[in-house]
Motif scaffolding. Structure first.
Motif, PDB file in Angstrom:
ATOM      1  N   GLY A  70       0.836  -1.195   0.000  1.00 50.39           N
ATOM      2  CA  GLY A  70       0.000   0.000   0.000  1.00 50.39           C
ATOM      3  C   GLY A  70       0.869   1.242   0.000  1.00 50.39           C
ATOM      4  O   GLY A  70       1.973   1.233   0.548  1.00 50.39           O
ATOM      5  N   PHE A  71       0.377   2.280  -0.647  1.00 50.96           N
ATOM      6  CA  PHE A  71       1.029   3.591  -0.600  1.00 50.96           C
ATOM      7  C   PHE A  71       0.151   4.486   0.266  1.00 50.96           C
ATOM      8  O   PHE A  71      -1.013   4.742  -0.087  1.00 50.96           O
ATOM      9  CB  PHE A  71       1.145   4.194  -2.007  1.00 50.96           C
ATOM     10  N   VAL A  72       0.707   4.958   1.374  1.00 50.45           N
ATOM     11  CA  VAL A  72      -0.112   5.735   2.305  1.00 50.45           C
ATOM     12  C   VAL A  72       0.776   6.623   3.168  1.00 50.45           C
ATOM     13  O   VAL A  72       1.964   6.314   3.368  1.00 50.45           O
ATOM     14  CB  VAL A  72      -0.973   4.759   3.173  1.00 50.45           C
ATOM     15  N   GLY A  73       0.207   7.696   3.679  1.00 52.80           N
ATOM     16  CA  GLY A  73       0.961   8.597   4.547  1.00 52.80           C
ATOM     17  C   GLY A  73       1.362   7.896   5.847  1.00 52.80           C
ATOM     18  O   GLY A  73       0.558   7.154   6.433  1.00 52.80           O
ATOM     19  N   ALA A  74       2.587   8.174   6.307  1.00 51.73           N
ATOM     20  CA  ALA A  74       3.061   7.586   7.569  1.00 51.73           C
ATOM     21  C   ALA A  74       2.137   7.977   8.718  1.00 51.73           C
ATOM     22  O   ALA A  74       1.965   7.223   9.675  1.00 51.73           O
ATOM     23  CB  ALA A  74       4.479   8.072   7.850  1.00 51.73           C
ATOM     24  N   ASN A  75       1.524   9.158   8.607  1.00 52.56           N
ATOM     25  CA  ASN A  75       0.613   9.631   9.644  1.00 52.56           C
ATOM     26  C   ASN A  75      -0.580   8.697   9.823  1.00 52.56           C
ATOM     27  O   ASN A  75      -1.023   8.439  10.939  1.00 52.56           O
ATOM     28  CB  ASN A  75       0.128  11.056   9.313  1.00 52.56           C
ATOM     29  N   VAL A  76      -1.080   8.163   8.707  1.00 59.67           N
ATOM     30  CA  VAL A  76      -2.267   7.288   8.775  1.00 59.67           C
ATOM     31  C   VAL A  76      -1.871   5.947   9.402  1.00 59.67           C
ATOM     32  O   VAL A  76      -2.555   5.436  10.301  1.00 59.67           O
ATOM     33  CB  VAL A  76      -2.883   7.077   7.368  1.00 59.67           C
ATOM     34  N   THR A  77      -0.754   5.385   8.954  1.00 57.96           N
ATOM     35  CA  THR A  77      -0.298   4.091   9.486  1.00 57.96           C
ATOM     36  C   THR A  77      -0.012   4.211  10.987  1.00 57.96           C
ATOM     37  O   THR A  77      -0.392   3.334  11.770  1.00 57.96           O
ATOM     38  CB  THR A  77       0.991   3.637   8.754  1.00 57.96           C
ATOM     39  N   ALA A  78       0.631   5.313  11.379  1.00 50.25           N
ATOM     40  CA  ALA A  78       0.988   5.491  12.793  1.00 50.25           C
ATOM     41  C   ALA A  78      -0.273   5.680  13.643  1.00 50.25           C
ATOM     42  O   ALA A  78      -0.362   5.157  14.752  1.00 50.25           O
ATOM     43  CB  ALA A  78       1.916   6.687  12.947  1.00 50.25           C
ATOM     44  N   GLU A  79      -1.240   6.407  13.113  1.00 49.11           N
ATOM     45  CA  GLU A  79      -2.464   6.651  13.881  1.00 49.11           C
ATOM     46  C   GLU A  79      -3.209   5.346  14.149  1.00 49.11           C
ATOM     47  O   GLU A  79      -3.693   5.092  15.243  1.00 49.11           O
ATOM     48  CB  GLU A  79      -3.362   7.651  13.137  1.00 49.11           C
ATOM     49  N   VAL A  80      -3.272   4.506  13.112  1.00 48.60           N
ATOM     50  CA  VAL A  80      -3.982   3.228  13.228  1.00 48.60           C
ATOM     51  C   VAL A  80      -3.145   2.234  14.045  1.00 48.60           C
ATOM     52  O   VAL A  80      -3.679   1.304  14.637  1.00 48.60           O
ATOM     53  CB  VAL A  80      -4.251   2.663  11.804  1.00 48.60           C
ATOM     54  N   GLY A  81      -1.831   2.436  14.058  1.00 44.24           N
ATOM     55  CA  GLY A  81      -0.940   1.491  14.745  1.00 44.24           C
ATOM     56  C   GLY A  81      -0.886   0.168  14.014  1.00 44.24           C
ATOM     57  O   GLY A  81      -0.804  -0.899  14.630  1.00 44.24           O
ATOM     58  N   ALA A  82      -0.923   0.223  12.673  1.00 41.16           N
ATOM     59  CA  ALA A  82      -0.994  -1.009  11.885  1.00 41.16           C
ATOM     60  C   ALA A  82       0.308  -1.797  11.960  1.00 41.16           C
ATOM     61  O   ALA A  82       1.401  -1.221  11.984  1.00 41.16           O
ATOM     62  CB  ALA A  82      -1.312  -0.666  10.429  1.00 41.16           C
ATOM     63  N   ASP A  83       0.164  -3.116  11.980  1.00 45.63           N
ATOM     64  CA  ASP A  83       1.317  -4.018  12.015  1.00 45.63           C
ATOM     65  C   ASP A  83       1.706  -4.332  10.568  1.00 45.63           C
ATOM     66  O   ASP A  83       1.207  -5.276   9.955  1.00 45.63           O
ATOM     67  CB  ASP A  83       0.905  -5.289  12.772  1.00 45.63           C
ATOM     68  N   VAL A  84       2.560  -3.485  10.011  1.00 41.59           N
ATOM     69  CA  VAL A  84       3.008  -3.622   8.620  1.00 41.59           C
ATOM     70  C   VAL A  84       4.503  -3.296   8.579  1.00 41.59           C
ATOM     71  O   VAL A  84       5.045  -2.776   9.547  1.00 41.59           O
ATOM     72  CB  VAL A  84       2.253  -2.650   7.670  1.00 41.59           C
ATOM     73  N   THR A  85       5.132  -3.586   7.461  1.00 38.78           N
ATOM     74  CA  THR A  85       6.552  -3.231   7.296  1.00 38.78           C
ATOM     75  C   THR A  85       6.661  -2.071   6.313  1.00 38.78           C
ATOM     76  O   THR A  85       6.042  -2.114   5.242  1.00 38.78           O
ATOM     77  CB  THR A  85       7.338  -4.441   6.740  1.00 38.78           C
ATOM     78  N   VAL A  86       7.426  -1.057   6.696  1.00 41.86           N
ATOM     79  CA  VAL A  86       7.655   0.071   5.777  1.00 41.86           C
ATOM     80  C   VAL A  86       8.806  -0.314   4.849  1.00 41.86           C
ATOM     81  O   VAL A  86       9.922  -0.566   5.297  1.00 41.86           O
ATOM     82  CB  VAL A  86       8.007   1.360   6.555  1.00 41.86           C
ATOM     83  N   LEU A  87       8.521  -0.394   3.547  1.00 40.82           N
ATOM     84  CA  LEU A  87       9.559  -0.765   2.584  1.00 40.82           C
ATOM     85  C   LEU A  87      10.325   0.449   2.081  1.00 40.82           C
ATOM     86  O   LEU A  87      11.510   0.363   1.794  1.00 40.82           O
ATOM     87  CB  LEU A  87       8.933  -1.487   1.378  1.00 40.82           C
ATOM     88  N   ARG A  88       9.630   1.559   1.913  1.00 38.40           N
ATOM     89  CA  ARG A  88      10.278   2.762   1.370  1.00 38.40           C
ATOM     90  C   ARG A  88       9.582   4.029   1.864  1.00 38.40           C
ATOM     91  O   ARG A  88       8.358   4.074   1.928  1.00 38.40           O
ATOM     92  CB  ARG A  88      10.128   2.810  -0.163  1.00 38.40           C
ATOM     93  N   ASP A  89      10.379   5.038   2.200  1.00 37.58           N
ATOM     94  CA  ASP A  89       9.828   6.379   2.349  1.00 37.58           C
ATOM     95  C   ASP A  89       9.766   6.943   0.937  1.00 37.58           C
ATOM     96  O   ASP A  89      10.745   6.871   0.196  1.00 37.58           O
ATOM     97  CB  ASP A  89      10.753   7.238   3.228  1.00 37.58           C
ATOM     98  N   MET A  90       8.628   7.512   0.567  1.00 36.54           N
ATOM     99  CA  MET A  90       8.424   7.831  -0.846  1.00 36.54           C
ATOM    100  C   MET A  90       8.839   9.243  -1.256  1.00 36.54           C
ATOM    101  O   MET A  90       8.774   9.590  -2.426  1.00 36.54           O
ATOM    102  CB  MET A  90       6.966   7.591  -1.234  1.00 36.54           C
TER     103      MET A  90
END
Ligand code: PRT
Ligand code: ZN
Length: 289
Positions: A70-90
């Motif tokens: 998925g391509f999404v803002g770090a703010n959204v992932t951090a807010e949700v606290g999702a258990d995912v791996t960040v592959l790249r800062d875009m």
């Protein structure tokens, strides 16, 4: 049920990240059309499909394996606290989540907001930040137009995304402090993926790296007296040694190279001083090193 072999990539359907993400996917060689008004868009030259959804849903869809990437803002992932791996800062969609207060209010420091009401779309990040400061606030969750909350007396201050700062200014607010810095990211599910999908992701990562490098670089061409070659090649912080070509005038040469964009102006002046003329700078579509 057998998991699908089609790699599924979630992107924002319509918003600030959509155009840049679509352009990036096209730039790394994915062929597709008609992405507007469609939920699922098949990629014509790879076993890949795009899922176009609201950005808020992307981290959880990736976490749950509904989408592989998925391509999404770090703010959204951090807010949700999702258990995912960040592959790249875009490197696009850059913004900051900041606390802002009405101009000329009694709130001068975050400590002044202890026990106050903060309007935000990011209650988790807001609470976490204040907690980290040893402070506690009440959050008022608002999904749009957070900046009007203090004027409506719904809240004392806000915690919202800022890029230029124009919205805060237009609403009589001033930034007190930054809570979280964000940019778009490529995230990957932590669920196990088939070898085929993993290989495809690796391939895309190499291409994305090339695209990001190209974005940060410019192709530079110039003419110069042959005698200036030594000083000019000393100035160009080229990725590879520059290409040097003869010109019709036997005392002149053409020099071609690739330079990082952040050095552009600095190098430009030095090159002119060293005798370079007819300097041309061109964008680069993609680069494979
Ligand atoms: O419909 P959907 O839910 O998918 O979209 P959305 O409305 O929730 O998000 P969208 O499209 O506005 O933003 C998507 C992502 O872009 C965000 O999650 C951030 O990662 C990133 N981003 C970058 C921003 C901004 N810059 C930004 N400035 N998101 C929002 N803003 C808003 C901010 O909320 C405020 O209203 O822009 C306003 C402030 O901008 P300035 O330039 O006046 O400071
Ligand atoms: Zn959203």
């Amino acid at each position: 049920m057998e998991p699908t072999q089609t790699l599924r990539i979630a992107i924002q359907k319509s918003g600030r990240l959509t155009d840049k993400t679509i352009r990036l996917l096209q730039n790394i060689g994915l062929v597709f059309d008609g992405y507007k008004d469609r939920l699922i868009v098949p990629i014509q030259n790879f076993d890949v499909e795009l899922l176009l959804i609201r950005d808020d849903d992307i981290p959880e869809y990736v976490q749950d394996g509904v989408c592989d990437l998925g391509f999404v803002g770090a703010n959204v992932t951090a807010e949700v606290g999702a258990d995912v791996t960040v592959l790249r800062d875009m490197e696009y969609g850059r913004c900051r989540l900041s606390i802002a207060v009405p101009k000329n209010s009694r709130f001068r420091t975050p400590q002044d907001l202890d026990g106050c009401r903060i309007a935000t779309s990011y209650p988790n990040l807001t609470h976490a930040w204040f907690r980290g400061q040893g402070l506690s606030v009440q959050t008022v969750k608002i999904n749009g137009a957070v900046e009007i909350a203090p004027r409506l007396d719904v809240a004392d201050a806000i915690c919202d995304l800022v890029s230029t700062g124009g919205t805060l200014k237009a609403n009589g607010l001033e930034e007190l402090t930054v809570v979280f810095r964000s940019e778009a990211q490529l995230i990957r599910t932590n669920r196990p993926l088939s070898q085929r999908k993993s290989d495809l992701i690796d391939k895309f990562l190499v291409r994305i790296g090339g695209s990001q490098l190209a974005e940060r670089s410019r192709y530079i061409l110039m003419n110069a007296p042959k005698s200036a070659l030594g000083s000019i090649t000393g100035i160009i912080p080229a990725l590879k040694s520059p290409t040097v070509l003869p010109l019709a005038d036997p005392d002149m040469i053409a020099i071609h190279s690739v330079i990082p964009i952040h050095q552009f102006w600095e190098v430009m002046e030095e090159l002119k001083a060293a005798g370079a003329t007819g300097i041309v700078i061109l964008p680069i579509e993609n680069m494979i090193l």
